[in-house]
Scaffold this motif. Structure first.
Motif, PDB file in Angstrom:
ATOM      1  N   SER A  95      -5.030   4.318  -0.014  1.00  0.00           N
ATOM      2  CA  SER A  95      -3.741   3.652   0.150  1.00  0.00           C
ATOM      3  C   SER A  95      -2.971   4.217   1.344  1.00  0.00           C
ATOM      4  O   SER A  95      -2.274   3.483   2.045  1.00  0.00           O
ATOM      5  CB  SER A  95      -2.909   3.750  -1.125  1.00  0.00           C
ATOM      6  N   ALA A 142       0.832  -1.206   0.000  1.00  0.00           N
ATOM      7  CA  ALA A 142       0.000   0.000   0.000  1.00  0.00           C
ATOM      8  C   ALA A 142       0.866   1.255   0.000  1.00  0.00           C
ATOM      9  O   ALA A 142       0.535   2.249  -0.661  1.00  0.00           O
ATOM     10  CB  ALA A 142      -0.934  -0.004   1.207  1.00  0.00           C
ATOM     11  N   THR A 147      -4.645   2.644   4.427  1.00  0.00           N
ATOM     12  CA  THR A 147      -4.226   1.246   4.545  1.00  0.00           C
ATOM     13  C   THR A 147      -2.796   1.152   5.055  1.00  0.00           C
ATOM     14  O   THR A 147      -2.495   0.320   5.917  1.00  0.00           O
ATOM     15  CB  THR A 147      -4.353   0.536   3.188  1.00  0.00           C
ATOM     16  N   CYS A 179      -1.830  -0.559   8.673  1.00  0.00           N
ATOM     17  CA  CYS A 179      -0.968  -1.741   8.718  1.00  0.00           C
ATOM     18  C   CYS A 179       0.287  -1.509   9.545  1.00  0.00           C
ATOM     19  O   CYS A 179       0.844  -2.462  10.096  1.00  0.00           O
ATOM     20  CB  CYS A 179      -0.586  -2.169   7.308  1.00  0.00           C
TER      21      CYS A 179
END
Length: 104
Positions: A62, A23, A65, A69
C-alpha cells in the motif's frame, strides 16, 4: 509545431489521486492496527499477533502504491518535492512498523 493536446492527462491525474488516496488510507489503517496491537496492554486484543504481522506486511504494497500514484496525481512543477516528501514519510512509517514487529 504545436504541442499535441493530451486529453487523458487530467483524467489520469484524477484516477491516480483517488487510487493514491485509497491506498494511503489503507496504509494509515495498517499503521494504526499494528501500533494498536503493539502498544496494547490487553493480551486479549490481539492474542496471536496476527494484526501486527499482517498489517505490517500489507503496509508495504500500500505504501508503494501510494508513492507511485503521487507521481501522477500532482502537477509536474511540484512532482519532485511531493515524491520526496511522500517517499520519506512512507519509508519511515513502514520502517517503524518493521521495527515494532521484530522488537520484543
Amino acid at each position: 509545431m504545436s504541442k499535441p493536446v493530451e486529453y487523458w492527462s487530467p483524467l489520469l491525474g484524477v484516477v491516480a489521486g483517488v487510487l493514491g488516496l485509497l491506498a494511503g488510507a489503507f496504509w494509515l489503517e495498517c499503521l494504526y492496527l499494528a501500533l494498536r496491537s503493539r502498544l496494547s496492554d490487553d493480551p486479549a486484543s490481539d492474542p496471536h499477533g496476527y494484526a501486527l504481522i499482517f498489517s505490517t506486511m500489507l503496509s508495504v504494497p500500500s505504501a508503494v502504491t501510494t508513492g507511485f500514484c503521487i507521481a501522477f496525481a500532482v502537477p509536474p512543477r511540484i512532482r519532485g518535492r511531493a515524491i520526496a516528501v511522500a517517499a520519506t514519510v512512507l519509508s519511515v512509517g513502514t520502517g517503524l512498523l518493521f521495527v515494532s514487529l521484530f522488537s520484543s
